[in-house]
Design an enzyme around this catalytic site. Structure first.
Site, PDB file in Angstrom:
ATOM      1  N   TYR A   1       0.824  -1.228   0.000  1.00  0.00           N
ATOM      2  CA  TYR A   1       0.000   0.000   0.000  1.00  0.00           C
ATOM      3  C   TYR A   1       0.849   1.266   0.000  1.00  0.00           C
ATOM      4  O   TYR A   1       0.315   2.348   0.231  1.00  0.00           O
ATOM      5  CB  TYR A   1      -0.870   0.080   1.254  1.00  0.00           C
ATOM      6  CG  TYR A   1      -1.653  -1.154   1.623  1.00  0.00           C
ATOM      7  CD1 TYR A   1      -2.777  -1.523   0.895  1.00  0.00           C
ATOM      8  CD2 TYR A   1      -1.299  -1.912   2.729  1.00  0.00           C
ATOM      9  CE1 TYR A   1      -3.515  -2.644   1.260  1.00  0.00           C
ATOM     10  CE2 TYR A   1      -2.033  -3.023   3.099  1.00  0.00           C
ATOM     11  CZ  TYR A   1      -3.135  -3.384   2.361  1.00  0.00           C
ATOM     12  OH  TYR A   1      -3.860  -4.480   2.729  1.00  0.00           O
TER      13      TYR A   1
ATOM     14  N   CYS B   1      13.972 -11.049  -2.676  1.00  0.00           N
ATOM     15  CA  CYS B   1      14.373 -10.751  -4.053  1.00  0.00           C
ATOM     16  C   CYS B   1      13.236 -10.127  -4.843  1.00  0.00           C
ATOM     17  O   CYS B   1      12.659 -10.737  -5.744  1.00  0.00           O
ATOM     18  CB  CYS B   1      14.841 -12.042  -4.714  1.00  0.00           C
ATOM     19  SG  CYS B   1      16.174 -12.766  -3.766  1.00  0.00           S
TER      20      CYS B   1
ATOM     21  N   TYR C   1      -2.498  -5.946  10.842  1.00  0.00           N
ATOM     22  CA  TYR C   1      -2.161  -6.306   9.461  1.00  0.00           C
ATOM     23  C   TYR C   1      -0.646  -6.431   9.277  1.00  0.00           C
ATOM     24  O   TYR C   1      -0.106  -6.141   8.216  1.00  0.00           O
ATOM     25  CB  TYR C   1      -2.774  -5.300   8.471  1.00  0.00           C
ATOM     26  CG  TYR C   1      -4.262  -5.114   8.699  1.00  0.00           C
ATOM     27  CD1 TYR C   1      -5.148  -6.150   8.413  1.00  0.00           C
ATOM     28  CD2 TYR C   1      -4.784  -3.945   9.245  1.00  0.00           C
ATOM     29  CE1 TYR C   1      -6.508  -6.018   8.656  1.00  0.00           C
ATOM     30  CE2 TYR C   1      -6.142  -3.800   9.490  1.00  0.00           C
ATOM     31  CZ  TYR C   1      -7.000  -4.843   9.190  1.00  0.00           C
ATOM     32  OH  TYR C   1      -8.349  -4.706   9.440  1.00  0.00           O
TER      33      TYR C   1
HETATM   34  N1  LLP Z   1     -15.185  -5.260   9.207  1.00  0.00           N
HETATM   35  C1  LLP Z   1     -15.059  -5.687   7.939  1.00  0.00           C
HETATM   36  C2  LLP Z   1     -16.195  -6.294   7.254  1.00  0.00           C
HETATM   37  C3  LLP Z   1     -13.807  -5.549   7.288  1.00  0.00           C
HETATM   38  O1  LLP Z   1     -13.681  -5.950   6.025  1.00  0.00           O
HETATM   39  C4  LLP Z   1     -12.724  -4.976   7.972  1.00  0.00           C
HETATM   40  C5  LLP Z   1     -11.403  -4.819   7.329  1.00  0.00           C
HETATM   41  C6  LLP Z   1     -12.906  -4.563   9.305  1.00  0.00           C
HETATM   42  C7  LLP Z   1     -14.169  -4.720   9.878  1.00  0.00           C
HETATM   43  C8  LLP Z   1     -11.817  -3.963  10.125  1.00  0.00           C
HETATM   44  O2  LLP Z   1     -11.302  -2.810   9.572  1.00  0.00           O
HETATM   45  P1  LLP Z   1     -10.342  -1.876  10.440  1.00  0.00           P
HETATM   46  O3  LLP Z   1     -11.124  -1.418  11.637  1.00  0.00           O
HETATM   47  O4  LLP Z   1      -9.170  -2.667  10.841  1.00  0.00           O
HETATM   48  O5  LLP Z   1      -9.997  -0.771   9.527  1.00  0.00           O
HETATM   49  N2  LLP Z   1      -4.735  -4.896   5.172  1.00  0.00           N
HETATM   50  C9  LLP Z   1      -5.169  -3.509   5.135  1.00  0.00           C
HETATM   51  C10 LLP Z   1      -6.518  -3.322   5.786  1.00  0.00           C
HETATM   52  C11 LLP Z   1      -7.596  -4.219   5.206  1.00  0.00           C
HETATM   53  C12 LLP Z   1      -8.911  -4.117   5.921  1.00  0.00           C
HETATM   54  C13 LLP Z   1      -9.860  -5.178   5.491  1.00  0.00           C
HETATM   55  N3  LLP Z   1     -11.124  -5.171   6.131  1.00  0.00           N
HETATM   56  C14 LLP Z   1      -4.069  -2.648   5.754  1.00  0.00           C
HETATM   57  O6  LLP Z   1      -3.038  -3.178   6.147  1.00  0.00           O
HETATM   58  O7  LLP Z   1      -4.202  -1.438   5.816  1.00  0.00           O
END
Ligand code: LLP
Length: 440
Positions: A341, A368, A397
């Site tokens: 990202y 790599c 994450y």
């Molecule tokens: N609820 C649902 C249905 C979701 O899809 C997600 C995250 C959350 C809750 C929690 O979201 P949060 O509160 O953590 O923003 N890998 C990415 C973030 C992907 C989020 C996916 N869904 C990163 O490293 O920024």
């Protein structure tokens, strides 16, 4: 440095801070953890996890709110167990995450299960465990859940994920609430869909759900989505007797402390100060309170993000005519967010070994791939072979997105609580990496 690690006005203790020139996790020196457990190493702070969880539940006290921690952010059993004991519910997106919650001592009856592609095995497992609700993301899925429940002669509790078509103003890879995204069902189609779903005998319509995206640092998108949703939710509640409204997660955190001093930085550029639980509550509570329903929120990053760091050791320094590369023993397979990202993680030396000049540095990993870069031309204290550094705000994450690419064992994880240290996951061994494989 505290501002980078504390979510706004939330007065959680400085979980990662310098004491006598050394970075500490709560009461424990990080260099000690590195020598004991090796590097790369994830270090989590229990006080920070709990501080964020309690900050949110406290701010939402005026409504019947349940915080359902999004397991995908950090699914280590010790993290889940800590939150379960504090009273958290859980948002899961796979049978595997449900398994983890149960292993950690959490209750299936307090889990919501979202995701666009649930399999028959996962649906069956969740029914057998007695989850609180499925969050269905298509009509085909609703009908399939009905069939799986029929075979078991039970009724499956369900909610439907509404796509409100509101732009969360965040990075395109983590925006979910617009019609460009695969998630949920279009706002305009929802009422008729609930009408059809109500006729399916093995479903129990229990709630309604939305989630517009992640790392949202301003309240505007939440407010816009709720303003659009509340009249619809109110009608659905009356027609179908719904009990809950799940308003999703997505609350953003501060990754770049320069932000607080006014620098615009890519997807966090909209906000000059961190979003606090109070800001969030002030925006959402007046909109949802009149519904008189049970409100669920599903934060992942907000609870775990600033509660973890990734510690790495400098292997080599390579100066070229153009660049100063610092090669560390952590790589994109351990923390993929910068590569995937272009995400910013603050980098600090773990020990402040006397004054050093600052130099423009590219911190890179051994994988790599040209993309295996943690930062480019960032001004950092001059680093030398053997130095330890920490990537901050890596609690969400981080490990959950780690892989074994380049056949690299995944890091160990430790959970610190005051002076106590728990090895929450041992480092993978080379044997772990080939387990289950056959030679031909
Ligand atoms: N609820 C649902 C249905 C979701 O899809 C997600 C995250 C959350 C809750 C929690 O979201 P949060 O509160 O953590 O923003 N890998 C990415 C973030 C992907 C989020 C996916 N869904 C990163 O490293 O920024």
């Amino acid at each position: 440095m505290g501002t980078a690690l504390i979510s706004g006005s939330l007065k959680v203790m400085h979980a990662f801070d310098f004491k006598k020139g050394k970075l500490h996790a709560e009461e424990v020196a990080v260099d000690r953890l590195a020598s004991e457990f090796g590097t790369p190493l994830y270090v989590y702070s229990e006080a920070t996890l709990l501080g964020h969880y309690r900050g949110l539940t406290g701010a939402l006290a005026e409504v019947d709110a349940t915080v359902a921690y999004a397991v995908k952010a950090n699914s280590n059993l010790a993290v889940l167990g800590t939150l379960a004991r504090a009273g958290s519910a859980f948002d899961i997106v796979s049978g595997g995450e449900l398994f983890r919650v149960v292993q950690a001592g959490g209750e299936a009856a307090r889990c919501t299960f979202a995701g666009v592609g649930k399999t028959e095995e996962e649906i069956g497992f969740a029914l057998d465990q007695g989850i609180y609700a499925f969050v269905a993301e298509s009509e085909a899925e609703l009908r399939f859940i009905d069939q799986v429940a029929a075979r078991r002669k039970v009724r499956a509790p369900v909610a439907v994920r509404v796509n409100p078509d509101v732009d969360a103003g965040t990075h395109h890879k983590i925006t979910t609430g617009t019609y460009e995204n695969k998630f949920g069902i279009a706002f305009e189609e929802i009422e008729e869909l609930y009408g059809r779903a109500a006729k399916l005998k093995h479903l129990r319509l229990r709630g309604v759900h939305m989630h517009i995206g992640s790392q949202i640092t301003a309240v505007g998108p939440f407010r816009a989505a709720l303003k659009k949703m509340v009249p619809l939710v109110s009608r659905l509640r009356d027609r179908f007797g719904l009990e809950f409204f799940d308003i999703g997660g997505g609350l953003g955190i501060v990754y770049d402390p320069a932000l607080a001093s006014g620098k615009e930085s890519w997807w966090e550029g909209r906000s000059r100060r961190p979003l606090t639980p109070e800001d969030y509550a002030k925006a959402v509570v007046p909109l949802v309170r009149p519904l008189g329903m049970k409100i669920l929120i599903e934060p992942g990053r907000f609870i775990a993000g600033n509660a973890g760091i990734l510690v790495a050791r400098v292997l080599y320094v390579k100066k070229t005519a153009r660049k100063n590369f610092v090669i560390v023993d952590a790589a994109m397979n351990d923390l993929i967010r910068p590569a995937f990202y272009e995400a910013y993680h603050e980098i600090v030396p773990v020990g402040r070994a006397g004054p050093r000049r600052t130099v423009k540095t590219d911190v890179v990993g051994p994988v790599c791939e040209s993309g295996d870069v943690f930062c480019k031309d960032r001004l950092l204290p001059e680093l030398r072979t053997g130095d330890l550094i920490a990537f901050l705000s890596a609690g969400a994450y981080g490990f959950t997105m780690a892989s074994n690419y380049n056949t690299r064992p995944r890091p160990a994880e430790v959970l610190v609580s005051g002076k106590k240290v728990l090895l929450a996951r041992r480092r993978e061994s080379l044997q772990d990496l080939v387990r289950g494989e056959a030679t031909a």
